[in-house]
Design a protein around this motif. Structure first.
Motif, PDB file in Angstrom:
ATOM      1  N   ASP A  30       1.107  -1.261   0.192  1.00 42.92           N
ATOM      2  CA  ASP A  30      -0.151   0.076   0.003  1.00 42.92           C
ATOM      3  C   ASP A  30       1.061   1.172  -0.144  1.00 42.92           C
ATOM      4  OD1 ASP A  30      -1.902   1.816   0.123  1.00 42.92           O
ATOM      5  OD2 ASP A  30      -2.324   1.484   2.320  1.00 42.92           O
ATOM      6  N   ARG A  31       0.868   2.072  -1.176  1.00 40.76           N
ATOM      7  CA  ARG A  31       1.740   2.855  -1.236  1.00 40.76           C
ATOM      8  C   ARG A  31       1.712   4.346  -0.311  1.00 40.76           C
ATOM      9  NH1 ARG A  31       1.642   3.673  -7.529  1.00 40.76           N
ATOM     10  NH2 ARG A  31      -0.437   2.963  -7.032  1.00 40.76           N
ATOM     11  N   LYS A  32       0.487   4.277   0.359  1.00 40.46           N
ATOM     12  CA  LYS A  32       0.293   5.182   1.401  1.00 40.46           C
ATOM     13  C   LYS A  32       0.768   4.931   2.760  1.00 40.46           C
ATOM     14  CE  LYS A  32      -4.196   6.642  -0.671  1.00 40.46           C
ATOM     15  NZ  LYS A  32      -5.412   6.747  -0.491  1.00 40.46           N
ATOM     16  N   ASP A  33       1.527   3.793   2.908  1.00 42.35           N
ATOM     17  CA  ASP A  33       2.057   3.192   4.172  1.00 42.35           C
ATOM     18  C   ASP A  33       3.658   3.778   4.017  1.00 42.35           C
ATOM     19  OD1 ASP A  33       2.953   2.142   6.288  1.00 42.35           O
ATOM     20  OD2 ASP A  33       2.903   0.092   5.828  1.00 42.35           O
ATOM     21  N   PRO A  34       4.020   4.739   4.959  1.00 39.12           N
ATOM     22  CA  PRO A  34       5.413   5.167   4.516  1.00 39.12           C
ATOM     23  C   PRO A  34       6.494   4.172   5.044  1.00 39.12           C
ATOM     24  CG  PRO A  34       4.215   6.427   6.421  1.00 39.12           C
ATOM     25  CD  PRO A  34       3.253   5.629   5.698  1.00 39.12           C
ATOM     26  N   VAL A  35       6.000   3.358   5.957  1.00 32.86           N
ATOM     27  CA  VAL A  35       7.210   2.296   6.321  1.00 32.86           C
ATOM     28  C   VAL A  35       7.240   1.093   5.483  1.00 32.86           C
ATOM     29  CG1 VAL A  35       7.628   0.662   8.020  1.00 32.86           C
ATOM     30  CG2 VAL A  35       6.517   2.542   8.709  1.00 32.86           C
ATOM     31  N   ALA A  36       6.233   0.763   4.709  1.00 27.95           N
ATOM     32  CA  ALA A  36       6.254  -0.205   3.438  1.00 27.95           C
ATOM     33  C   ALA A  36       6.864   0.332   2.390  1.00 27.95           C
ATOM     34  CB  ALA A  36       4.900  -0.740   3.303  1.00 27.95           C
ATOM     35  N   PHE A  37       6.700   1.840   2.044  1.00 23.06           N
ATOM     36  CA  PHE A  37       7.054   2.326   0.962  1.00 23.06           C
ATOM     37  C   PHE A  37       8.741   2.475   1.024  1.00 23.06           C
ATOM     38  CE2 PHE A  37       8.561   5.762  -1.664  1.00 23.06           C
ATOM     39  CZ  PHE A  37       7.984   5.537  -2.654  1.00 23.06           C
ATOM     40  N   THR A  38       9.178   2.667   2.155  1.00 20.78           N
ATOM     41  CA  THR A  38      10.583   2.917   2.618  1.00 20.78           C
ATOM     42  C   THR A  38      11.041   1.595   2.518  1.00 20.78           C
ATOM     43  OG1 THR A  38      10.196   4.864   4.129  1.00 20.78           O
ATOM     44  CG2 THR A  38      12.281   3.689   4.138  1.00 20.78           C
ATOM     45  N   GLU A  39      10.768   0.617   3.003  1.00 26.17           N
ATOM     46  CA  GLU A  39      11.422  -0.798   3.018  1.00 26.17           C
ATOM     47  C   GLU A  39      11.523  -1.016   1.478  1.00 26.17           C
ATOM     48  OE1 GLU A  39       9.081  -3.423   5.259  1.00 26.17           O
ATOM     49  OE2 GLU A  39      10.141  -2.773   7.098  1.00 26.17           O
ATOM     50  N   ALA A  40      10.450  -0.914   0.534  1.00 21.89           N
ATOM     51  CA  ALA A  40      10.535  -1.193  -0.883  1.00 21.89           C
ATOM     52  C   ALA A  40      11.306  -0.371  -1.588  1.00 21.89           C
ATOM     53  CB  ALA A  40       9.002  -1.157  -1.318  1.00 21.89           C
ATOM     54  N   ARG A  41      11.600   0.904  -1.369  1.00 25.45           N
ATOM     55  CA  ARG A  41      12.693   1.622  -1.889  1.00 25.45           C
ATOM     56  C   ARG A  41      13.927   1.466  -1.560  1.00 25.45           C
ATOM     57  NH1 ARG A  41      12.285   7.084   0.250  1.00 25.45           N
ATOM     58  NH2 ARG A  41      13.652   6.555   1.918  1.00 25.45           N
ATOM     59  N   GLU A  42      14.143   0.771  -0.263  1.00 22.26           N
ATOM     60  CA  GLU A  42      15.434   0.355   0.102  1.00 22.26           C
ATOM     61  C   GLU A  42      16.026  -1.166  -0.546  1.00 22.26           C
ATOM     62  OE1 GLU A  42      15.784  -0.305   4.550  1.00 22.26           O
ATOM     63  OE2 GLU A  42      15.846   2.046   4.968  1.00 22.26           O
ATOM     64  N   GLN A  43      15.003  -1.820  -0.810  1.00 21.96           N
ATOM     65  CA  GLN A  43      15.055  -3.013  -1.473  1.00 21.96           C
ATOM     66  C   GLN A  43      15.497  -2.924  -2.776  1.00 21.96           C
ATOM     67  OE1 GLN A  43      15.338  -6.288  -0.040  1.00 21.96           O
ATOM     68  NE2 GLN A  43      16.148  -6.804  -2.083  1.00 21.96           N
ATOM     69  N   TRP A  44      14.558  -1.870  -3.481  1.00 19.15           N
ATOM     70  CA  TRP A  44      14.957  -1.472  -4.695  1.00 19.15           C
ATOM     71  C   TRP A  44      16.579  -0.997  -5.008  1.00 19.15           C
ATOM     72  CZ3 TRP A  44      16.143   2.856  -7.740  1.00 19.15           C
ATOM     73  CH2 TRP A  44      16.023   2.937  -8.959  1.00 19.15           C
ATOM     74  N   VAL A  45      16.772  -0.136  -4.123  1.00 18.74           N
ATOM     75  CA  VAL A  45      18.198   0.468  -4.293  1.00 18.74           C
ATOM     76  C   VAL A  45      19.188  -0.449  -4.104  1.00 18.74           C
ATOM     77  CG1 VAL A  45      19.610   2.156  -3.065  1.00 18.74           C
ATOM     78  CG2 VAL A  45      17.630   2.949  -3.680  1.00 18.74           C
ATOM     79  N   LEU A  46      18.972  -1.361  -3.077  1.00 23.86           N
ATOM     80  CA  LEU A  46      20.038  -2.355  -2.737  1.00 23.86           C
ATOM     81  C   LEU A  46      20.046  -3.377  -4.079  1.00 23.86           C
ATOM     82  CD1 LEU A  46      21.767  -4.002  -0.746  1.00 23.86           C
ATOM     83  CD2 LEU A  46      19.749  -5.359  -0.014  1.00 23.86           C
ATOM     84  N   ASP A  47      18.906  -3.728  -4.879  1.00 29.17           N
ATOM     85  CA  ASP A  47      19.004  -4.656  -5.814  1.00 29.17           C
ATOM     86  C   ASP A  47      20.056  -3.710  -7.062  1.00 29.17           C
ATOM     87  OD1 ASP A  47      17.437  -6.492  -4.734  1.00 29.17           O
ATOM     88  OD2 ASP A  47      15.786  -5.891  -5.692  1.00 29.17           O
ATOM     89  N   ARG A  48      19.790  -2.471  -7.222  1.00 30.26           N
ATOM     90  CA  ARG A  48      20.258  -1.635  -8.102  1.00 30.26           C
ATOM     91  C   ARG A  48      22.088  -1.704  -7.867  1.00 30.26           C
ATOM     92  NH1 ARG A  48      19.242  -0.523 -12.813  1.00 30.26           N
ATOM     93  NH2 ARG A  48      20.123   1.475 -12.584  1.00 30.26           N
ATOM     94  N   LEU A  49      22.290  -1.659  -6.724  1.00 32.86           N
ATOM     95  CA  LEU A  49      23.698  -1.439  -6.252  1.00 32.86           C
ATOM     96  C   LEU A  49      24.394  -3.033  -6.355  1.00 32.86           C
ATOM     97  CD1 LEU A  49      23.530   0.460  -2.867  1.00 32.86           C
ATOM     98  CD2 LEU A  49      24.422   1.301  -5.028  1.00 32.86           C
ATOM     99  N   VAL A  50      23.572  -3.976  -6.307  1.00 25.74           N
ATOM    100  CA  VAL A  50      24.118  -5.426  -6.506  1.00 25.74           C
ATOM    101  C   VAL A  50      24.307  -5.341  -7.960  1.00 25.74           C
ATOM    102  CG1 VAL A  50      23.574  -7.810  -6.421  1.00 25.74           C
ATOM    103  CG2 VAL A  50      23.461  -6.338  -4.438  1.00 25.74           C
ATOM    104  N   GLU A  51      23.481  -5.003  -8.887  1.00 26.73           N
ATOM    105  CA  GLU A  51      23.801  -5.030 -10.277  1.00 26.73           C
ATOM    106  C   GLU A  51      24.971  -4.088 -10.695  1.00 26.73           C
ATOM    107  OE1 GLU A  51      20.154  -3.858 -12.592  1.00 26.73           O
ATOM    108  OE2 GLU A  51      18.815  -5.163 -11.178  1.00 26.73           O
ATOM    109  N   LEU A  52      25.263  -3.047 -10.092  1.00 28.18           N
ATOM    110  CA  LEU A  52      26.187  -2.237 -10.424  1.00 28.18           C
ATOM    111  C   LEU A  52      27.391  -3.080  -9.685  1.00 28.18           C
ATOM    112  CD1 LEU A  52      27.430   0.508 -11.276  1.00 28.18           C
ATOM    113  CD2 LEU A  52      26.953   1.345  -8.875  1.00 28.18           C
ATOM    114  N   GLU A  53      27.417  -3.486  -8.909  1.00 25.63           N
ATOM    115  CA  GLU A  53      28.890  -4.030  -8.358  1.00 25.63           C
ATOM    116  C   GLU A  53      29.134  -5.365  -9.310  1.00 25.63           C
ATOM    117  OE1 GLU A  53      31.100  -3.477  -6.375  1.00 25.63           O
ATOM    118  OE2 GLU A  53      29.927  -1.294  -6.108  1.00 25.63           O
TER     119      GLU A  53
END
Length: 106
Positions: free
Chosen positions: A22-45
């Motif tokens: 639920d994108r209105k939930d700030p905690v869930a949104f933050t966790e999803a964003r952190e996961q997305w960023v982590l995936d991108r950093l793994v791809e970069l490495e």
């Protein structure tokens, strides 16, 4: 401190993606964003490792590098193009901020 920072990337429990929360939930949104960023950093490495392998092959082969390093270059180029296709903010599928809900809709 949470041990989520001390586990390997492959051992961590994945957070739900932006489509699953639920994108209105700030905690869930933050966790999803952190996961997305982590995936991108793994791809970069991963891309960096492939680039180092290409450089090592070119140093080792010297004159015959174009012929003998085709496999390494192909793997690197494929990984680089996949990473670039999801560029930070340049494509519809490549930017986490497209999932933000405007303030007036909260």
């Amino acid at each position: 401190m949470s041990d989520k920072y001390f586990k390997r990337y492959t051992e961590r429990q994945r957070s739900p993606s932006f489509e699953e929360i639920d994108r209105k939930d700030p905690v869930a949104f933050t966790e999803a964003r952190e996961q997305w960023v982590l995936d991108r950093l793994v791809e970069l490495e991963t891309v960096k490792i492939y680039r180092e392998r290409v450089a090592e092959c070119y140093k080792k082969e010297e004159v015959n590098a174009r012929q003998n390093c085709r496999k390494e270059v192909a793997v690197y180029w494929k990984a680089f193009q996949a990473y670039k296709a999801k560029a930070w903010g340049y494509t519809p599928d490549g930017n986490w901020s497209k999932w933000k809900v405007p303030v007036d809709q909260l």
